[in-house]
Design a protein around this motif. Structure first.
Motif, mmCIF file in Angstrom:
data_model
loop_
_atom_site.group_PDB
_atom_site.id
_atom_site.type_symbol
_atom_site.label_atom_id
_atom_site.label_comp_id
_atom_site.label_asym_id
_atom_site.label_seq_id
_atom_site.Cartn_x
_atom_site.Cartn_y
_atom_site.Cartn_z
ATOM 1 N N VAL A 121 78.303 8.792 12.350
ATOM 2 C CA VAL A 121 76.923 8.855 11.852
ATOM 3 C C VAL A 121 75.956 8.442 12.954
ATOM 4 N N ASP A 164 74.548 15.331 6.028
ATOM 5 C CA ASP A 164 73.696 14.400 5.277
ATOM 6 C C ASP A 164 73.942 12.999 5.822
ATOM 7 N N ASP A 209 81.101 5.229 10.420
ATOM 8 C CA ASP A 209 79.802 4.776 10.921
ATOM 9 C C ASP A 209 79.536 5.250 12.350
ATOM 10 N N ASP A 264 71.840 10.447 5.436
ATOM 11 C CA ASP A 264 71.154 9.423 4.644
ATOM 12 C C ASP A 264 71.877 9.078 3.359
ATOM 13 N N SER A 265 72.905 9.849 2.986
ATOM 14 C CA SER A 265 73.641 9.539 1.756
ATOM 15 C C SER A 265 74.577 8.363 1.999
ATOM 16 N N GLU A 266 75.147 7.856 0.944
ATOM 17 C CA GLU A 266 76.077 6.726 1.053
ATOM 18 C C GLU A 266 77.384 7.074 0.330
ATOM 19 N N PRO A 267 78.464 7.402 1.056
ATOM 20 C CA PRO A 267 78.514 7.453 2.525
ATOM 21 C C PRO A 267 77.920 8.750 3.070
ATOM 22 N N ALA A 268 77.632 8.760 4.357
ATOM 23 C CA ALA A 268 77.143 9.970 5.008
ATOM 24 C C ALA A 268 78.242 11.034 4.980
ATOM 25 N N THR A 269 77.846 12.292 4.801
ATOM 26 C CA THR A 269 78.841 13.363 4.638
ATOM 27 C C THR A 269 78.535 14.547 5.539
ATOM 28 N N ALA A 305 83.458 12.525 4.102
ATOM 29 C CA ALA A 305 82.699 11.329 4.455
ATOM 30 C C ALA A 305 82.922 11.034 5.935
#
Length: 408
Positions: free
Chosen positions: A264, A228, A261, A230-235, A258
């Motif tokens: 990601v 994922d 950056d 687009d989630s915050e944080p990306a996972t 998580a």
């Protein structure tokens, strides 16, 4: 009466000892004994043969002993090689093919060393001699694996009433040669790898493995539906591996992590590159849903990853590609976390270990723990500015003429 001596008959055996007779067809003495009756009332008779009466009785005694211990028929003829081969063929369960090959290699040592020994006559001395013969040429880990294979094979034989005890459990694994030590990239080397391998197709794999700490077997099985961005944080959800069962190494290894950056960013680039590969491959593209694939969309095997990783390291002057394997990216992850001050409990949780002892045993060379709890607590309890650093102790003896100094 004649002077001819009449041969004496052998003394009559006591009740329950059985019968001994000469079998003309076998040309051997045969001893028989009734040991019980089955459900239909039919006699259960055991036999033993030998070149003499005493040999036949001894063979019968062993057969009766095996029966009384509950051992299966034919147990007296079963060899160590027989039970090891049976375990290899039928006792593996759901394990990877590479694991089976490794066990076959270990069992070859057993077969060559004690394979012809009858299972019922196997002793701790046989096992100790086998393991001791490997000390000068094999690592402690390999010797332990050989012992484990033999132990499992005999346990399986016990479950099938071929032997009544497992002598392997009484043997301690001797120390062998020093194996290949695990190692990790230094902070400078890690930064160089992350900086100088950007142009290589393995870059995304290297970044995610080093900065997220996922096992190589989990990396190869990672699918886009578990990522994922687009989630915050990306996972990333680590729930699968390339093992035969498809599951992770342990239940604790199932974890959602998580991502930093940089990981990601490279995964987004990896998705774009994969889309380009799909267009280029056309009808030859295999839609597996995997994150890390070949240019045709098929899964990477361990050889693909190893060759690609070493090829990427060719751009890094400070490391010798031939000395490194992909799994050491995970070791580097542990080392970097430890150097950054992470507690071993936190590291164990992230890498998917069931407890800290596993982390400390496997990654003992990478861990540099500094236990700060006591120092932190005592700093709050007895701060320097409270106690005052210019402490003074009165001397026990003074020189003549030296005056006593008053201190506040």
């Amino acid at each position: 009466m004649t002077d001819q001596t009449v041969p004496r008959k052998p003394p009559r055996r006591a009740r329950g000892e059985g019968t001994v007779y000469w079998d003309k067809r076998l040309e051997r003495f045969v001893a028989t004994r009734i040991v019980g009756y089955d459900d239909r009332g039919k006699e259960i008779r055991k036999r033993g043969s030998g070149k003499s009466r005493s040999a036949a009785m001894e063979a019968l005694r062993l057969r009766v002993r095996d029966y009384e211990r509950g051992l299966a028929p034919g147990a007296d003829k079963t060899t160590v090689s027989d039970v090891v081969k049976d375990w290899i063929l039928y006792g593996q369960g759901q394990v990877d093919d590479n694991t089976v090959k490794t066990r076959e290699f270990n069992c070859a040592h057993i077969d060559a060393g004690i394979g012809d020994v009858l299972l019922r006559k196997l002793t701790t001395k046989h096992v100790e001699k086998l393991l001791r013969s490997m000390v000068a040429t094999h690592s402690t880990r390999t010797i332990a694996d050989v012992r484990a294979c033999l132990n499992s094979a005999i346990k399986r034989a016990m479950a099938r009433d071929l032997v009544d005890r497992n002598v392997v459990e009484l043997v301690v694994t001797p120390r062998g040669t020093t194996g290949r030590k695990s190692k990790s990239l230094t902070e400078r080397q890690a930064l160089e790898v992350l900086t100088l391998t950007k142009a290589h197709w393995m870059y995304a794999y290297i970044v995610v493995s080093m900065l997220v700490g996922i096992r190589t077997e989990e990396m190869r099985a990672l699918t886009w539906d578990r990522v994922d961005l687009d989630s915050e944080p990306a996972t990333v959800a680590v729930w699968r591996s390339v093992r035969k069962s498809g599951d992770t190494k342990t239940r604790k290894s199932r974890r959602t992590l998580a991502m930093p950056d940089l990981a990601v960013d490279v995964l987004r680039r990896r998705r774009r590159d994969q889309d380009a590969d799909r267009v280029k491959a056309g009808a030859d593209w295999k839609d597996t849903g995997l994150v890390f694939t070949t240019t045709l969309g098929t899964a990477l095997d361990s050889a693909n990853v190893r060759r690609g990783f070493r090829s990427a390291l060719g751009a890094v002057p400070s490391v010798n590609p031939a000395e490194w394997t992909p799994r050491e990216l995970r070791h580097s992850f542990v080392s970097l976390m430890s150097a950054g001050g992470a507690a071993v409990e936190e590291i164990a949780h992230v890498v998917g270990h069931s407890d800290t002892s596993t982390t400390e045993r496997i990654y003992r060379h990478e861990l540099r723990p500094v236990i700060q709890t006591g120092a932190t607590f005592m700093n709050r309890f007895a701060a320097v500015d409270v106690v005052a650093p210019d402490w003074h102790m009165e001397p026990l003896f003074r020189l003549p003429g030296e005056e006593r100094t008053a201190h506040a």
